[in-house]
Design a protein around this motif. Structure first.
Motif, PDB file in Angstrom:
ATOM      1  N   ASP A 230       0.849  -1.192   0.000  1.00 23.29           N
ATOM      2  CA  ASP A 230       0.000   0.000   0.000  1.00 23.29           C
ATOM      3  C   ASP A 230       0.881   1.236   0.000  1.00 23.29           C
ATOM      4  OD1 ASP A 230      -2.402  -1.418   0.122  1.00 23.29           O
ATOM      5  OD2 ASP A 230      -2.310  -1.564   2.294  1.00 23.29           O
TER       6      ASP A 230
ATOM      7  N   HIS B 207     -13.480  -7.082  -8.224  1.00 20.77           N
ATOM      8  CA  HIS B 207     -12.827  -5.852  -7.771  1.00 20.77           C
ATOM      9  C   HIS B 207     -12.875  -4.736  -8.809  1.00 20.77           C
ATOM     10  CE1 HIS B 207     -11.305  -7.096  -3.858  1.00 20.77           C
ATOM     11  NE2 HIS B 207     -11.311  -8.313  -4.397  1.00 20.77           N
TER      12      HIS B 207
ATOM     13  N   GLU C 124      -7.577 -13.098  -3.894  1.00 20.63           N
ATOM     14  CA  GLU C 124      -8.695 -12.415  -3.219  1.00 20.63           C
ATOM     15  C   GLU C 124      -8.238 -11.811  -1.896  1.00 20.63           C
ATOM     16  OE1 GLU C 124     -12.148 -10.728  -2.465  1.00 20.63           O
ATOM     17  OE2 GLU C 124     -11.972 -11.955  -4.267  1.00 20.63           O
ATOM     18  N   LEU C 125      -7.488 -12.566  -1.120  1.00 25.49           N
ATOM     19  CA  LEU C 125      -6.983 -12.061   0.162  1.00 25.49           C
ATOM     20  C   LEU C 125      -6.045 -10.880  -0.021  1.00 25.49           C
ATOM     21  CD1 LEU C 125      -6.300 -15.355   2.158  1.00 25.49           C
ATOM     22  CD2 LEU C 125      -8.039 -13.616   2.628  1.00 25.49           C
TER      23      LEU C 125
ATOM     24  N   THR D 283      -8.348  -7.927  -0.668  1.00 27.31           N
ATOM     25  CA  THR D 283      -9.351  -7.616   0.347  1.00 27.31           C
ATOM     26  C   THR D 283      -8.874  -6.494   1.251  1.00 27.31           C
ATOM     27  OG1 THR D 283     -10.197  -9.862   0.314  1.00 27.31           O
ATOM     28  CG2 THR D 283     -10.671  -8.575   2.270  1.00 27.31           C
ATOM     29  N   GLY D 284      -9.782  -5.570   1.519  1.00 23.42           N
ATOM     30  CA  GLY D 284      -9.462  -4.437   2.380  1.00 23.42           C
ATOM     31  C   GLY D 284      -8.514  -3.454   1.721  1.00 23.42           C
ATOM     32  N   ALA D 285      -8.491  -3.488   0.401  1.00 19.43           N
ATOM     33  CA  ALA D 285      -7.561  -2.645  -0.348  1.00 19.43           C
ATOM     34  C   ALA D 285      -7.896  -1.169  -0.203  1.00 19.43           C
ATOM     35  CB  ALA D 285      -7.584  -3.033  -1.821  1.00 19.43           C
ATOM     36  N   ALA D 286      -6.926  -0.376  -0.515  1.00 16.96           N
ATOM     37  CA  ALA D 286      -7.075   1.071  -0.521  1.00 16.96           C
ATOM     38  C   ALA D 286      -8.103   1.487  -1.579  1.00 16.96           C
ATOM     39  CB  ALA D 286      -5.708   1.698  -0.818  1.00 16.96           C
TER      40      ALA D 286
ATOM     41  N   ARG E  48      -3.258   0.302  -3.470  1.00 13.31           N
ATOM     42  CA  ARG E  48      -2.684  -1.008  -3.189  1.00 13.31           C
ATOM     43  C   ARG E  48      -2.231  -1.599  -4.515  1.00 13.31           C
ATOM     44  NH1 ARG E  48      -5.360  -5.253   0.547  1.00 13.31           N
ATOM     45  NH2 ARG E  48      -4.480  -3.762   2.001  1.00 13.31           N
TER      46      ARG E  48
END
Length: 97
Positions: free
Chosen positions: A9, A62, A31-32, A35-38, A14
């Motif tokens: 990041d 995404h 996927e992981l 996940t929770g990407a900027a 990301r």
């Protein structure tokens, strides 16, 4: 060859570098990594050698919000799969090298 996913990041972006093959056995790792990407996500596929429908599914999921950018290598099999799938119609694309 298994895949390697390197995520980092930086300033609201990301970047995930994909090295090797992405298939049903490791698409969950991609996927992981996403996940929770900027706010923006860059997926570097220019070092990927294979991408199947499981990997495409992750990328499509995404790309829906318009914040996905793909980095491809011209003339590679991954570029062909991404283009034929229609993913290039909903994600930004740039070419490495």
């Amino acid at each position: 060859m298994t895949a390697k996913f390197i995520g980092r990041d930086d300033g609201g972006v990301r970047t995930v570098t994909v090295i090797g093959e992405v298939d049903f056995t490791n698409a969950c790792e991609l996927e992981l990594a996403l996940t929770g990407a900027a706010a923006r996500v860059v997926v570097e596929l220019n070092r990927a050698v294979y991408l199947d429908s499981a990997g495409l599914r992750v990328l499509f999921a995404h790309a829906r919000d318009g914040s996905l950018e793909l980095v491809l290598r011209r003339g590679g099999g991954v570029e062909q799969v991404v283009t034929l799938s229609g993913l290039t119609e909903i994600a930004a694309v740039r070419y490495a090298g």
